[in-house]
Design a protein around this motif. Structure first.
Motif, short mmCIF file in Angstrom:
data_model
loop_
_atom_site.label_atom_id
_atom_site.label_comp_id
_atom_site.label_asym_id
_atom_site.label_seq_id
_atom_site.Cartn_x
_atom_site.Cartn_y
_atom_site.Cartn_z
N GLY A 7 0.85 -1.19 0.00
CA GLY A 7 0.00 0.00 0.00
C GLY A 7 0.88 1.24 0.00
N ARG A 8 0.29 2.35 -0.41
CA ARG A 8 1.04 3.61 -0.46
C ARG A 8 0.48 4.54 0.61
NH1 ARG A 8 2.56 6.27 -5.96
NH2 ARG A 8 4.72 6.08 -5.35
N ILE A 9 1.36 5.12 1.41
CA ILE A 9 0.95 6.08 2.43
C ILE A 9 0.52 7.36 1.72
CG2 ILE A 9 1.70 7.46 4.41
CD1 ILE A 9 3.64 5.15 5.10
N VAL A 10 -0.72 7.78 1.99
CA VAL A 10 -1.26 8.97 1.30
C VAL A 10 -1.46 10.15 2.23
CG1 VAL A 10 -2.30 7.65 -0.58
CG2 VAL A 10 -3.64 8.12 1.49
N ALA A 11 -1.49 9.92 3.54
CA ALA A 11 -1.70 11.02 4.49
C ALA A 11 -1.34 10.56 5.89
CB ALA A 11 -3.14 11.50 4.46
N ILE A 12 -1.04 11.53 6.73
CA ILE A 12 -0.82 11.25 8.15
C ILE A 12 -2.12 11.59 8.88
CG2 ILE A 12 0.52 11.83 10.20
CD1 ILE A 12 2.05 10.34 7.87
N VAL A 13 -2.63 10.62 9.63
CA VAL A 13 -3.89 10.79 10.35
C VAL A 13 -3.65 11.40 11.72
CG1 VAL A 13 -5.86 9.57 11.37
CG2 VAL A 13 -4.94 8.83 9.17
N ASP A 14 -2.68 10.86 12.44
CA ASP A 14 -2.41 11.30 13.81
C ASP A 14 -0.93 11.08 14.10
OD1 ASP A 14 -2.11 11.53 16.62
OD2 ASP A 14 -4.13 10.75 16.98
N GLU A 15 -0.17 12.17 14.14
CA GLU A 15 1.28 12.09 14.36
C GLU A 15 1.60 11.47 15.71
OE1 GLU A 15 5.27 13.61 12.96
OE2 GLU A 15 3.40 14.28 12.06
N ASP A 16 0.88 11.85 16.77
CA ASP A 16 1.16 11.33 18.11
C ASP A 16 0.88 9.83 18.21
OD1 ASP A 16 2.00 13.82 19.05
OD2 ASP A 16 -0.04 14.39 19.63
N VAL A 22 -3.31 4.63 4.45
CA VAL A 22 -2.63 3.87 3.41
C VAL A 22 -3.66 3.45 2.38
CG1 VAL A 22 -1.30 1.78 2.92
CG2 VAL A 22 -0.83 3.09 4.98
N ASP A 23 -3.33 3.64 1.11
CA ASP A 23 -4.18 3.21 -0.01
C ASP A 23 -3.68 1.84 -0.46
OD1 ASP A 23 -4.90 2.78 -2.84
OD2 ASP A 23 -5.85 4.73 -2.62
N VAL A 24 -4.54 0.85 -0.29
CA VAL A 24 -4.24 -0.51 -0.72
C VAL A 24 -5.20 -0.86 -1.85
CG1 VAL A 24 -4.10 -2.93 -0.03
CG2 VAL A 24 -3.47 -1.14 1.60
N SER A 25 -4.72 -0.76 -3.07
CA SER A 25 -5.53 -1.07 -4.26
C SER A 25 -6.87 -0.33 -4.25
CB SER A 25 -5.74 -2.57 -4.39
OG SER A 25 -4.50 -3.22 -4.57
N GLY A 26 -6.84 0.93 -3.89
CA GLY A 26 -8.05 1.75 -3.91
C GLY A 26 -8.82 1.79 -2.61
N LEU A 52 4.57 -2.56 3.19
CA LEU A 52 3.83 -3.81 3.29
C LEU A 52 2.97 -3.74 4.54
CD1 LEU A 52 6.37 -6.63 2.34
CD2 LEU A 52 4.38 -5.85 1.06
N VAL A 53 1.68 -3.92 4.38
CA VAL A 53 0.72 -3.78 5.48
C VAL A 53 0.23 -5.17 5.89
CG1 VAL A 53 -1.52 -2.83 6.17
CG2 VAL A 53 -0.03 -1.54 4.62
N HIS A 54 0.26 -5.41 7.19
CA HIS A 54 -0.25 -6.66 7.74
C HIS A 54 -0.95 -6.35 9.05
CE1 HIS A 54 -0.57 -10.87 8.74
NE2 HIS A 54 0.09 -10.66 9.88
N VAL A 55 -2.18 -6.79 9.18
CA VAL A 55 -3.03 -6.61 10.36
C VAL A 55 -2.96 -5.19 10.95
CG1 VAL A 55 -3.23 -9.05 10.97
CG2 VAL A 55 -1.39 -7.71 11.96
N GLY A 56 -3.05 -4.20 10.10
CA GLY A 56 -3.13 -2.82 10.58
C GLY A 56 -1.81 -2.14 10.85
N PHE A 57 -0.70 -2.80 10.53
CA PHE A 57 0.63 -2.23 10.73
C PHE A 57 1.37 -2.18 9.40
CE2 PHE A 57 -0.39 -3.65 14.94
CZ PHE A 57 0.22 -2.73 15.78
N ALA A 58 2.07 -1.07 9.16
CA ALA A 58 3.02 -1.01 8.06
C ALA A 58 4.28 -1.70 8.59
CB ALA A 58 3.30 0.44 7.67
N MET A 59 4.59 -2.87 8.06
CA MET A 59 5.67 -3.69 8.60
C MET A 59 7.04 -3.35 8.03
SD MET A 59 3.97 -5.33 10.76
CE MET A 59 5.24 -6.40 11.37
N SER A 60 7.07 -2.89 6.77
CA SER A 60 8.36 -2.54 6.17
C SER A 60 8.14 -1.61 4.98
CB SER A 60 9.13 -3.79 5.73
OG SER A 60 8.42 -4.47 4.73
#
Length: 104
Positions: A7-16, A22-26, A52-60
């Motif tokens: 997925g591609r990171i498109v925005a920051i929701v909450d910095e803290d 993340v946009d994953v295929s739309g 790479l996103v797995h169970v709600g985490f960007a893993m790498s």
């Protein structure tokens, strides 16, 4: 099987809270980016990065080429799934599985 979905990171929701959209295929989801954030750098630096996103985490972090290759493989798996579904629904004749007696 556990899959990491590109997925591609498109925005920051909450910095803290270290959450990004993340946009994953739309499909857009809030994802925890703690594993890919660089200490001392703003999360905004991650916007546009592939992960790479797995169970709600960007893993790498991954590059765009790796993301595209992974998405192609996942699409191929989807095609295989369609064929397996045809087998499950009876479009293809399969021999009956052996009957295993229930444990008593």
């Amino acid at each position: 099987m556990c899959l990491g979905i590109p997925g591609r990171i498109v925005a920051i929701v909450d910095e803290d809270a270290m959450l990004a959209t993340v946009d994953v295929s739309g499909v857009r989801r809030a994802v925890d980016v703690v594993c890919v954030a660089t200490p001392g750098r703003p999360l905004a630096d991650l916007v546009g990065a592939w992960v790479l996103v797995h169970v709600g985490f960007a893993m790498s972090l991954i590059d765009e080429e790796e993301a595209a290759a992974t998405l192609r493989v996942l699409a191929e798996i989807g095609e295989a799934e369609a064929e397996l579904e045809a087998i499950r629904t009876g479009s293809v004749e399969l021999p009956s599985p052996p009957v295993i007696p229930a444990a008593t």
